[in-house]
Structures are given as C-alpha cells and as structure tokens.
Motif scaffolding. Structure first.
Motif, PDB file in Angstrom:
ATOM      1  N   GLN A  37       0.871  -1.169   0.000  1.00  0.00           N
ATOM      2  CA  GLN A  37       0.000   0.000   0.000  1.00  0.00           C
ATOM      3  C   GLN A  37       0.912   1.224   0.000  1.00  0.00           C
ATOM      4  N   VAL A  38       0.657   2.141  -0.915  1.00  0.00           N
ATOM      5  CA  VAL A  38       1.501   3.320  -1.072  1.00  0.00           C
ATOM      6  C   VAL A  38       0.811   4.531  -0.451  1.00  0.00           C
ATOM      7  N   LYS A  39       1.561   5.264   0.334  1.00  0.00           N
ATOM      8  CA  LYS A  39       1.105   6.540   0.895  1.00  0.00           C
ATOM      9  C   LYS A  39       2.152   7.576   0.499  1.00  0.00           C
ATOM     10  N   SER A  40       1.713   8.719   0.004  1.00  0.00           N
ATOM     11  CA  SER A  40       2.671   9.748  -0.413  1.00  0.00           C
ATOM     12  C   SER A  40       2.337  11.079   0.227  1.00  0.00           C
ATOM     13  N   ARG A  41       3.346  11.932   0.267  1.00  0.00           N
ATOM     14  CA  ARG A  41       3.168  13.258   0.860  1.00  0.00           C
ATOM     15  C   ARG A  41       4.112  14.258   0.216  1.00  0.00           C
ATOM     16  N   LEU A  42       3.676  15.503   0.244  1.00  0.00           N
ATOM     17  CA  LEU A  42       4.531  16.643  -0.089  1.00  0.00           C
ATOM     18  C   LEU A  42       4.863  17.357   1.208  1.00  0.00           C
ATOM     19  N   GLU A  43       5.857  18.199   1.187  1.00  0.00           N
ATOM     20  CA  GLU A  43       6.303  18.937   2.371  1.00  0.00           C
ATOM     21  C   GLU A  43       5.269  20.009   2.721  1.00  0.00           C
ATOM     22  N   LYS A  44       4.120  19.548   3.219  1.00  0.00           N
ATOM     23  CA  LYS A  44       3.058  20.444   3.677  1.00  0.00           C
ATOM     24  C   LYS A  44       2.643  19.969   5.053  1.00  0.00           C
ATOM     25  N   GLY A  45       2.186  20.886   5.874  1.00  0.00           N
ATOM     26  CA  GLY A  45       1.778  20.500   7.212  1.00  0.00           C
ATOM     27  C   GLY A  45       2.954  20.527   8.165  1.00  0.00           C
ATOM     28  N   PHE A  71       7.913  13.166  -1.035  1.00  0.00           N
ATOM     29  CA  PHE A  71       8.393  13.906  -2.207  1.00  0.00           C
ATOM     30  C   PHE A  71       9.097  15.209  -1.828  1.00  0.00           C
ATOM     31  N   GLY A  72       9.108  15.551  -0.553  1.00  0.00           N
ATOM     32  CA  GLY A  72       9.722  16.810  -0.150  1.00  0.00           C
ATOM     33  C   GLY A  72       8.904  17.990  -0.633  1.00  0.00           C
ATOM     34  N   LEU A  73       9.567  19.003  -1.155  1.00  0.00           N
ATOM     35  CA  LEU A  73       8.877  20.227  -1.578  1.00  0.00           C
ATOM     36  C   LEU A  73       8.196  20.114  -2.932  1.00  0.00           C
ATOM     37  N   SER A  74       8.595  19.148  -3.744  1.00  0.00           N
ATOM     38  CA  SER A  74       8.061  19.059  -5.101  1.00  0.00           C
ATOM     39  C   SER A  74       7.997  17.613  -5.567  1.00  0.00           C
ATOM     40  N   GLU A  75       6.968  17.278  -6.314  1.00  0.00           N
ATOM     41  CA  GLU A  75       6.837  15.927  -6.845  1.00  0.00           C
ATOM     42  C   GLU A  75       7.904  15.609  -7.891  1.00  0.00           C
ATOM     43  N   THR A  76       8.598  16.625  -8.361  1.00  0.00           N
ATOM     44  CA  THR A  76       9.625  16.400  -9.378  1.00  0.00           C
ATOM     45  C   THR A  76      11.000  16.142  -8.782  1.00  0.00           C
ATOM     46  N   GLY A  77      11.162  16.354  -7.490  1.00  0.00           N
ATOM     47  CA  GLY A  77      12.455  16.133  -6.843  1.00  0.00           C
ATOM     48  C   GLY A  77      12.667  14.675  -6.497  1.00  0.00           C
ATOM     49  N   ALA A  78      13.792  14.391  -5.906  1.00  0.00           N
ATOM     50  CA  ALA A  78      14.109  13.030  -5.473  1.00  0.00           C
ATOM     51  C   ALA A  78      13.224  12.661  -4.283  1.00  0.00           C
ATOM     52  N   ALA A  79      12.578  11.530  -4.382  1.00  0.00           N
ATOM     53  CA  ALA A  79      11.699  11.065  -3.317  1.00  0.00           C
ATOM     54  C   ALA A  79      12.456  10.145  -2.366  1.00  0.00           C
ATOM     55  N   LYS A  80      12.035  10.150  -1.107  1.00  0.00           N
ATOM     56  CA  LYS A  80      12.527   9.204  -0.116  1.00  0.00           C
ATOM     57  C   LYS A  80      11.390   8.227   0.156  1.00  0.00           C
ATOM     58  N   THR A  81      11.712   6.939   0.264  1.00  0.00           N
ATOM     59  CA  THR A  81      10.681   5.940   0.523  1.00  0.00           C
ATOM     60  C   THR A  81      11.032   5.154   1.782  1.00  0.00           C
ATOM     61  N   TYR A  82      10.041   5.037   2.650  1.00  0.00           N
ATOM     62  CA  TYR A  82      10.163   4.251   3.871  1.00  0.00           C
ATOM     63  C   TYR A  82       9.344   2.980   3.662  1.00  0.00           C
ATOM     64  N   ILE A  83       9.975   1.817   3.764  1.00  0.00           N
ATOM     65  CA  ILE A  83       9.305   0.539   3.580  1.00  0.00           C
ATOM     66  C   ILE A  83       9.095  -0.057   4.966  1.00  0.00           C
ATOM     67  N   ILE A  84       7.803  -0.195   5.348  1.00  0.00           N
ATOM     68  CA  ILE A  84       7.488  -0.621   6.712  1.00  0.00           C
ATOM     69  C   ILE A  84       6.475  -1.764   6.677  1.00  0.00           C
ATOM     70  N   PRO A  85       6.749  -2.862   7.389  1.00  0.00           N
ATOM     71  CA  PRO A  85       5.776  -3.952   7.474  1.00  0.00           C
ATOM     72  C   PRO A  85       4.463  -3.469   8.092  1.00  0.00           C
ATOM     73  N   SER A  86       3.356  -4.043   7.634  1.00  0.00           N
ATOM     74  CA  SER A  86       2.042  -3.603   8.120  1.00  0.00           C
ATOM     75  C   SER A  86       1.884  -3.816   9.628  1.00  0.00           C
ATOM     76  N   ARG A  87       2.507  -4.835  10.169  1.00  0.00           N
ATOM     77  CA  ARG A  87       2.402  -5.065  11.622  1.00  0.00           C
ATOM     78  C   ARG A  87       3.023  -3.914  12.416  1.00  0.00           C
ATOM     79  N   VAL A  88       4.116  -3.376  11.917  1.00  0.00           N
ATOM     80  CA  VAL A  88       4.763  -2.243  12.581  1.00  0.00           C
ATOM     81  C   VAL A  88       3.880  -1.007  12.481  1.00  0.00           C
ATOM     82  N   VAL A  89       3.340  -0.746  11.293  1.00  0.00           N
ATOM     83  CA  VAL A  89       2.474   0.413  11.105  1.00  0.00           C
ATOM     84  C   VAL A  89       1.271   0.330  12.035  1.00  0.00           C
ATOM     85  N   ALA A  90       0.626  -0.831  12.097  1.00  0.00           N
ATOM     86  CA  ALA A  90      -0.546  -1.008  12.955  1.00  0.00           C
ATOM     87  C   ALA A  90      -0.198  -0.720  14.417  1.00  0.00           C
ATOM     88  N   ARG A  91       0.928  -1.262  14.870  1.00  0.00           N
ATOM     89  CA  ARG A  91       1.333  -1.063  16.269  1.00  0.00           C
ATOM     90  C   ARG A  91       1.626   0.407  16.564  1.00  0.00           C
TER      91      ARG A  91
END
Length: 151
Positions: A37-45, A71-91
């Motif tokens: 499951q993919v979740k994405s964000r821009l540098e807002k908030g 995506f940081g400040l822009s969707e065109t920049g280099a993205a960072k991806t965090y890969i997390i097992p669903s059990r960790v996210v749930a906890r």
C-alpha cells in the motif's frame, strides 16, 4: 512500482477497488507474493507525516507492506521511501493514538476519538516530552529498506 522493478520484483497495479493494497508483487520465481500500500506526501503541514485511518490499526499481515513516499517540496524532486511492514504500522498507529488520547489537549480538555490517524517521523507530541517512544529517528531504519521485501 519502478523501484520494485529495479529490485528485481514483478509488480503490477492491484485491480481497482482492492481495499488494502495498491501494488501486487511477486519474486521472479513466483515463490513469494505480497502486497504494497503506497502513501505519499509533499512537504506540507507541520508534522511531516502521512494521513492514515483507524482501519490501519488493524491491518496486520506478513504479506503486506507500506511504502511511505516523501516527495519533499516538489513531486519532481528526489523522493525518499520508507518501507514498513504492516504489523509495525498497525502497532505504531495504535500506540501513538492511544497515547495522544490519554494526554490532555489545550487547556486540559479531554480529547475526542476520531477515525483520523497520522504516521509521523516524530511522536513526542503524543507522549510525555521526554519520552523516547517513536521520537525523531524511529523511521530511519525503514528508509529505502528494500531488503525487508526480500525476506
């Protein structure tokens, strides 16, 4: 999906309407299948996190991972991806939301529960200020942790 392909996986979009995953993945030999499951964000908030829901507290499977893309400040920049097992996210979501509910809000008011959850890089706002639980850096081991998908 491109990162999965670069890692040597077969990856395809899940059919529309599948509730808990966006990408279906298999290794080349077809011995291991899992979902992402993919979740994405821009540098807002202010909290640097991703929107989640109460339902994510209960989604736990050894065959489901989340890819949190920043995506940081822009969707065109280099993205960072965090890969997390669903059990960790749930906890993390259960623990942090429970701690947030237990602490008084502004002017000491009792907080009301809702379906809104946030996965953030720093949960010290939810815990006592000196608590190390899910403090800044807790996400670091998951940054570009594509090896977790090889297990």
């Amino acid at each position: 999906m491109s990162q999965l392909l670069r890692q040597g996986f077969i990856a395809a979009l899940a059919p529309q309407g599948v509730p808990n995953l966006d990408i279906v993945v298999s290794d080349i030999g077809g011995q291991r299948q899992f979902g992402i499951q993919v979740k994405s964000r821009l540098e807002k908030g202010a909290d640097g996190g991703w929107h989640m829901g109460a339902k994510h507290e209960a989604i736990e499977s050894d065959q489901l991972f989340y890819c949190f893309v920043d995506f940081g400040l822009s969707e065109t920049g280099a993205a960072k991806t965090y890969i997390i097992p669903s059990r960790v996210v749930a906890r993390v979501l259960r623990d942090s939301h429970s701690a947030w509910l237990a602490r008084p809000g502004k002017n000491g008011h009792v907080r009301k529960d809702s379906n809104v959850r946030r996965l953030t890089p720093d949960y010290t706002y939810a815990y006592a200020p000196d608590s190390p639980v899910y403090a800044t850096g807790w996400l670091d081991p998951y940054l570009e942790a594509w090896h977790l998908l090889q297990a």
